[in-house]
Design an enzyme around this catalytic site. Structure first.
Site, short mmCIF file in Angstrom:
data_model
loop_
_atom_site.label_atom_id
_atom_site.label_comp_id
_atom_site.label_asym_id
_atom_site.label_seq_id
_atom_site.Cartn_x
_atom_site.Cartn_y
_atom_site.Cartn_z
N ALA B 14 0.85 -1.20 0.00
CA ALA B 14 0.00 0.00 0.00
C ALA B 14 0.88 1.24 0.00
CB ALA B 14 -0.89 -0.01 1.24
N ALA B 17 2.70 2.58 3.01
CA ALA B 17 3.88 1.85 3.48
C ALA B 17 5.17 2.52 3.02
CB ALA B 17 3.83 0.40 3.01
N SER B 37 4.04 -9.27 -0.80
CA SER B 37 2.84 -8.96 -1.56
C SER B 37 2.35 -10.30 -2.10
CB SER B 37 3.20 -8.01 -2.71
OG SER B 37 2.10 -7.86 -3.59
N ARG B 38 1.10 -10.34 -2.56
CA ARG B 38 0.66 -11.60 -3.15
C ARG B 38 1.38 -11.82 -4.48
NH1 ARG B 38 -5.50 -10.21 -2.53
NH2 ARG B 38 -4.43 -8.25 -2.98
N TYR B 66 2.31 -13.54 2.24
CA TYR B 66 2.38 -13.07 3.63
C TYR B 66 2.88 -14.19 4.54
CZ TYR B 66 -0.70 -9.58 1.48
OH TYR B 66 -1.25 -8.64 0.66
N LEU B 82 -3.26 -3.95 5.32
CA LEU B 82 -4.22 -4.65 4.45
C LEU B 82 -5.62 -4.08 4.63
CD1 LEU B 82 -3.05 -8.32 5.14
CD2 LEU B 82 -2.80 -7.06 2.97
N LYS B 105 -5.66 1.45 10.42
CA LYS B 105 -7.03 1.66 10.89
C LYS B 105 -7.97 1.65 9.70
CE LYS B 105 -5.90 4.86 8.76
NZ LYS B 105 -6.48 5.32 7.49
N ARG B 177 -12.46 0.40 -1.73
CA ARG B 177 -13.17 1.42 -0.95
C ARG B 177 -14.68 1.21 -0.95
NH1 ARG B 177 -9.19 4.25 1.91
NH2 ARG B 177 -7.38 3.93 0.61
N ASP B 190 -11.72 5.07 7.67
CA ASP B 190 -10.46 5.57 7.12
C ASP B 190 -10.09 6.93 7.70
OD1 ASP B 190 -8.31 5.03 5.39
OD2 ASP B 190 -9.11 6.40 3.89
#
Lengths: 369, 369
Positions: B14, B17, B37-38, B66, B82, B105, B177, B190
Site C-alpha cells: 500500500a 507503506a 505482496s501476493r 504473507y 491490508l 485503521k 473502498r 479511514d
C-alpha cells in the site's frame, strides 16, 4: 429633513442599543431623536451616557413609555431590542403607527409570529428587517466571490460554525434569559440565529429539507414553565448533498468561526458575527495539497488571506453602520424591500425546526418546500 | 542485533507503506528486512522504488506471500496495512508467529474483532498498536499542557473536528473502498477513526455515554451487499456536559482541523492528522475578549501560536518516525504496553456505535460504561 435623514427611535435601553447609537451617528443618513424605556430616568441616563461618547447635535428625547415614542411624528423608524416574548406586540404597534421596524433576533417566538409581523409591515408600507449586522459587511461580497470562483471551495458540501460566549452566572440565569416565556429559544435564538443565517446565506437561501437539533444544556427558572437552551447543536440537510452543523452556547467562551468546505478547498471565517477589532475584515482560503514524492509524504498548507478594507466596528464603514445606513436608505425611499422579510422568515423556520427536533431527542424534522 | 534494532516486515505494498519505510529508516532503532505482496514482482518494485529514495544498507527481501514473511525468523514486527476485511486474519497469524503487530485503521470490522486481535497479541506477548501517527507527535504534550493550564481553554465543553480529502472517482468507487465487505465503515473507518481518536485523546479516554451518526453520502458496489459511507457526521455526548461533533468525507478537499473549546477560550489545530510541511508543528490558542467602551463594542482577537520544533513529515523527529521508534522500543523491550490496546478498542467501540446510529437514522446509541 425627513427625506434625507432617517429619524430613529429606540425602544428599550438594552446594551446593544449603545453600539447602534454610534452606528446611527456614523451612518451619514440617520439620527436618533428619542429613546424610550418603561422608566424615563433610565432612558435619560442611557442618552447621557451615549451623548458623552458620541453626541448628536441635538440630544434625543428621553421617553417613559414605548407608546409615547410611537406617537411621535418626528420618528421614522424604530429599533426594537426588546425580549422576544414582548417583541411582536411592539413590532405590530410600530408598524400600525407607520414606523419602519428594525427588530432584534430571534425575531419571533415562532414563524407564525414572523409572518404576522411581516404582514403588518407590508400593510403599512414600512420596512421590516432583523438586526443581523454581518449581512451588511462588504466581506460577504468577497466571500460570495470566493464561493463562486470554482477553485477556492469548488462545490460546497459542508458548512460548520460555532458561535458562543461565556455568560456570567447572572447572565445565564438572569430573569430574562432563563425565562421560557420571554426567550424560549435561549442561546439558539440569541446566537444560533446567526449560525443559521450564515448557513442560509452561504446556500443562497435554499432551505434545508431536514434538520436535527440537540439541547446540550438548559436552565429553567423556578417560576417558568419551560427550560431554556443554554447550549445547542444542530445539523441541517440540504438537497444536493450539502449539510451544515452548528453549535451555539452561553457557556463556552467567545467563538465565532465558520468553515465553508467543498470539493476544492475551504474558507474559514474566524469572526463571522462580530469582526475582530481592526481596520480590515478577512477570511482564509485553504487549498491544502497532498504532495507525495517517493517516500516523502508532504501535506502542503496553501492558505491565503482575503481581506476587505472595512473596520471591525465603530467606524463609518463598519458592518453595523452599513446596516443602519442601508435600512435608513430603504426607509427613506418609501419602497420597502421584502427580500428581508423572506430571509428573516426562513431563519425563523429553520430555528423553529431545530428546536422542535431537540424536543424530540434529535429526531429529523422535515421542512416544507 | 535483535536487541537494539527492531526488524520489520511489511505486509502489502500500500502507498502508505512508503511513508513508513522512510519512518523506519529515520527511526534509529529499526530496519526493514522484508516486504510481502501476493505478487513478488510487486514487492520487488516497491522495494526498488523505496531503496532509490531512502536506501537501507541491505535491501529488504521481496516475498510473494504473507505466510513467507511470517515464517521468517529475522522479522520481529510487522506492519499490516491490508484492507480491514482481511486484516484480522493476518493480525492473528502474525501474533501466533510471535511478531509484534502495527495495524492500520480502522483496526477491525467490529470491537469484537479488536478484542480478538488484542487477546491474541497478549497471549503471544507481542505489542499491538494502531497506526495513528499523531499520537506520537510532541504536539500532543503541548496541547495537553494548554488544555490543563486553566486559562487557554478552561473547562472543556465542545470539540469539533473535520477530516476529509477529495478522492478521485476511481478512489471512491474503486474495488476496495466501495466494498461493504472489505471496508464496511468507509470514510468513517479511514478518516473518522482519527476524529474519534483525537476526541478521545482530548477527553483523556473517557468514553462518551451516547453517540449519534449520520450517513451523508454513500456508494454501493454492484456486487457488494452493503453501501459504504463516503461522507459521515457524528456527535459524541460525554458525562460532565462535554460534547463533540465530527465530519469526515472522501468527497471534500483536504481538511484536518480540530477545535477544542471551553469556558475560557479555544484551541484550533489546523492539521491534526498530517501536520503541514514545515519545521514546526503548531496550534493556535484564542482567548477573544469582548471589550465594550461607551458605544464602542470591540471584539479583540487575542490569538497566540504555540509551536513545537518537530518536522511535519519525513524527518527523524516527525510523528511517523516517532511512531516507529516508540513501537520498536516497546517491541525490543519484550514488555508490550496494553494501554495501546485499550485506546484502539475504545476508538473502535465509538466508531461502531456511530455507524449503528447512522443505520438507525441518527438515533442516539448508548455505550456501555
Amino acid at each position: 429633513m425627513a427625506n434625507t435623514v432617517c429619524r430613529w427611535g429606540i425602544l428599550s435601553t438594552a446594551d446593544i442599543a449603545r453600539k447602534n447609537w454610534l452606528a446611527i451617528k456614523n451612518s451619514g443618513n440617520a439620527t436618533v431623536v428619542a429613546v424610550a424605556s418603561r422608566n424615563v430616568e433610565k432612558a435619560q441616563k442611557f442618552i447621557n451616557d451615549c451623548q458623552a461618547h458620541a453626541p448628536f447635535e441635538q440630544a434625543p428625547a428621553a421617553l417613559g413609555s414605548y407608546e409615547e415614542l410611537l406617537a411621535r411624528t418626528d420618528v421614522d423608524a424604530v429599533y426594537i431590542p426588546l425580549p422576544t416574548g414582548l417583541r411582536k406586540e411592539w413590532v405590530l404597534r410600530a408598524a400600525a403607527a407607520g414606523k419602519h421596524v428594525l427588530a432584534e433576533k430571534p425575531v419571533g417566538i415562532s414563524a407564525a409570529d414572523v409572518r404576522e409581523m411581516s404582514a403588518a409591515c407590508a400593510k403599512h408600507n414600512v420596512q421590516f428587517m432583523d438586526g443581523v449586522m454581518f449581512m451588511h459587511s462588504q466581506r460577504l461580497n468577497a466571500l460570495r466571490a470566493a464561493l463562486n470562483d470554482g477553485h477556492s471551495v469548488g462545490r460546497l458540501r459542508r458548512i460548520s460554525s460555532s458561535f458562543s460566549f461565556a455568560g456570567s452566572d447572572e447572565f445565564v440565569k438572569g430573569n430574562i434569559r432563563a425565562s421560557g416565556e420571554l426567550e424560549p429559544a435561549g442561546c439558539l435564538g440569541d446566537l444560533g440565529w446567526y449560525n443559521i443565517r450564515f448557513t442560509l446565506w452561504a446556500m443562497n437561501y435554499q432551505m434545508p429539507t431536514k434538520v436535527s437539533g440537540r439541547l446540550l444544556s438548559q436552565v429553567r427558572r423556578s417560576d417558568s414553565g419551560s427550560p431554556v437552551p443554554t447550549e445547542f447543536s444542530g445539523e441541517l440537510f440540504f438537497d444536493g448533498d450539502v449539510s451544515a452543523s452548528f453549535y451555539c452556547s452561553f457557556l463556552n467562551e467567545n467563538q465565532q468561526w465558520a468553515v465553508l468546505s467543498g470539493s476544492k478547498g475551504f474558507i474559514r471565517v474566524p469572526d463571522f458575527v462580530c469582526p475582530f477589532f481592526g481596520s480590515e475584515v478577512s477570511f482564509d482560503v485553504t487549498n491544502a495539497r497532498f504532495a507525495p514524492r517517493g517516500c516523502d509524504f508532504a501535506m502542503e498548507d496553501h492558505t491565503r488571506r482575503v481581506s476587505v478594507p472595512e473596520y471591525g466596528n465603530g467606524a463609518p464603514n463598519a458592518q453595523e453602520t452599513n446596516l443602519f445606513r442601508n435600512f435608513s436608505q430603504l426607509a427613506l425611499s418609501g419602497k420597502p424591500d421584502t427580500a428581508w422579510d423572506d430571509i428573516t422568515l426562513k431563519t425563523q423556520q429553520v430555528m423553529d425546526a431545530c428546536l422542535a427536533s431537540a424536543h424530540q431527542d434529535g429526531k429529523l424534522v422535515e421542512l416544507g418546500r
